[in-house]
Write an enzyme that holds these catalytic residues in place. Sequence first.
Site, PDB file in Angstrom:
ATOM      1  CG  ASP A  48      -1.842   1.190   1.368  1.00 36.61           C
ATOM      2  OD1 ASP A  48      -1.538   2.025   0.646  1.00 36.61           O
ATOM      3  OD2 ASP A  48      -2.589   1.053   2.272  1.00 36.61           O
TER       4      ASP A  48
ATOM      5  CE1 TYR B 196      -3.992  -1.474  11.566  1.00 40.77           C
ATOM      6  CE2 TYR B 196      -4.218   0.704  11.429  1.00 40.77           C
ATOM      7  CZ  TYR B 196      -4.700  -0.225  10.872  1.00 40.77           C
ATOM      8  OH  TYR B 196      -5.303  -0.469   9.936  1.00 40.77           O
TER       9      TYR B 196
ATOM     10  CE  LYS C  45      -5.871  -6.685  10.424  1.00 42.04           C
ATOM     11  NZ  LYS C  45      -5.478  -6.453  11.968  1.00 42.04           N
TER      12      LYS C  45
HETATM   13  P1  13P Z   1      -5.135  -0.634   4.842  1.00 42.47           P
HETATM   14  O1  13P Z   1      -4.339  -1.511   5.618  1.00 42.47           O
HETATM   15  O2  13P Z   1      -5.868  -1.185   3.676  1.00 42.47           O
HETATM   16  O3  13P Z   1      -4.353   0.651   4.509  1.00 42.47           O
HETATM   17  O4  13P Z   1      -6.270  -0.110   5.895  1.00 42.47           O
HETATM   18  C1  13P Z   1      -6.098   0.722   7.070  1.00 42.47           C
HETATM   19  C2  13P Z   1      -7.087   1.104   7.460  1.00 42.47           C
HETATM   20  O5  13P Z   1      -6.867   1.372   8.796  1.00 42.47           O
HETATM   21  C3  13P Z   1      -8.348   1.160   7.038  1.00 42.47           C
HETATM   22  O6  13P Z   1      -9.359   1.783   7.895  1.00 42.47           O
HETATM   23  P1  13P Z   2      -5.719   9.362  10.421  1.00 42.62           P
HETATM   24  O1  13P Z   2      -5.880   9.373  11.998  1.00 42.62           O
HETATM   25  O2  13P Z   2      -4.501   9.939   9.817  1.00 42.62           O
HETATM   26  O3  13P Z   2      -6.964   9.414   9.815  1.00 42.62           O
HETATM   27  O4  13P Z   2      -5.233   7.722  10.215  1.00 42.62           O
HETATM   28  C1  13P Z   2      -6.219   6.378  10.743  1.00 42.62           C
HETATM   29  C2  13P Z   2      -6.185   5.546   9.774  1.00 42.62           C
HETATM   30  O5  13P Z   2      -5.784   5.658   8.713  1.00 42.62           O
HETATM   31  C3  13P Z   2      -6.702   4.278  10.265  1.00 42.62           C
HETATM   32  O6  13P Z   2      -7.441   3.835   9.386  1.00 42.62           O
HETATM   33 MG    MG Z   3      -4.062   2.018   2.936  1.00 39.84          MG
HETATM   34 MG    MG Z   4      -4.816  -2.010   2.131  1.00 40.67          MG
END
Ligand code: 13P
Ligand code: 13P
Ligand code: MG
Ligand code: MG
Length: 365
Positions: A11, A230, A233
């Site tokens: 990603d 984190y 994912k």
């Molecule tokens: P990705 O791992 O696909 O970027 O998704 C992250 C996420 O927190 C979606 O809410």
């Molecule tokens: P932001 O706190 O930058 O919106 O990111 C959270 C995130 O991407 C988890 O999905």
């Molecule tokens: Mg993403």
């Molecule tokens: Mg993803």
Amino acid sequence: MKVTVSVLKADIGSIGGHIIPSQALISEVKNKVKELGKDLVIDSYISHTGDDIAILCTHERGISDEKIHKLAWDAFIAGTEMAKKQGLYGAGQDLLKDAFSGNIKGMGPAVAEMEFEERPNEPFVFFAADKTDPGAYNLPFYLGFADPMYCAGLILSPKMADGFTFRIVDVEYTEQDKVIDLNTPEDLYDIAALLRDNERYVIESIYSRSSGNQAVAISTTRLHNIAGKYTGKDDPIALVRVQGEFPATGEVLAPYEIGHFVAGFMRGSHTGPLMPCQLNCSISYFDGPPVVTGAAFCIKDGKLTEPADVFDHPYWDHVRLQISKKATAIRRQGFSGAAMLPYSELEYGGIVEKLEKLEKKFKLV
Ligand code: 13P
Ligand code: 13P
Ligand code: MG
Ligand code: MG
């Protein structure tokens, strides 16, 4: 001919949140792979599943090849530059290390690779999932390779009568790879006992017991184990050779009808049903639902056919409708109980700090 199929996925930025990469980003990665892979790869196919871009390539260099991994890393870096230029969300999200160090594994991107002697006809399927983690494949591959209720070939085809060897990895052990090899049918209950825990025990590969040939390779990266927090994912990929001594394509696809509940969804912190979708699909409801795509190919002397989109068929429309209903049903209970992942899976998120703060405010009365 001995050929290697490598898939490397990351990603590196997407439009409108964690939804879908831009066309400019995809083109940049495609061009880079073409340019850098000129003397290295036989063929390649670039696709995306949700916000993840996958580079599938064929070559004769074996698995974990430094040059192939560097090619992918450089293509992801170039894509990240484009993502930054366009102001995409999460530019370079999965590139967790600053400099390439010989193998892309452990640096953020997911990897699934297989080297094999090409059969006279060589069909295989490339699966990619978004908004979930590697354990999402545990149930479908268990059912597709070990359960005659799904894999009729286990009772109908003498080529599969000896069963398969499952290599399962304990992803919580991060010092080095910790694996166990178990055989079907005799170890079925042990396999099930491990695979029920999708967050800890994950199928890494599967082998035919009659020929010893490898059927399956799955990426087993857990990003939070690399980053310590984190960062997104783990969005796993899988390669599976089909037909002949392996299950038929349709047998491998059949378990995706279940729409089983997996970890992922919004902020990687929820439980949601896995929805089989068309190639190059996007993400929507509650940053989900978790999706899986499948591209089937045949390969000859390392050259790929065009992909056949295995979930682009009217049958799956009905399945998707059912799975949407499951997604809504679990979402209606919000953060409560089974809808949100257990504390152990949230340990790198803000909830830890929140609970630590609250702990101090508790009183013994
Ligand atoms: P990705 O791992 O696909 O970027 O998704 C992250 C996420 O927190 C979606 O809410
Ligand atoms: P932001 O706190 O930058 O919106 O990111 C959270 C995130 O991407 C988890 O999905
Ligand atoms: Mg993403
Ligand atoms: Mg993803």
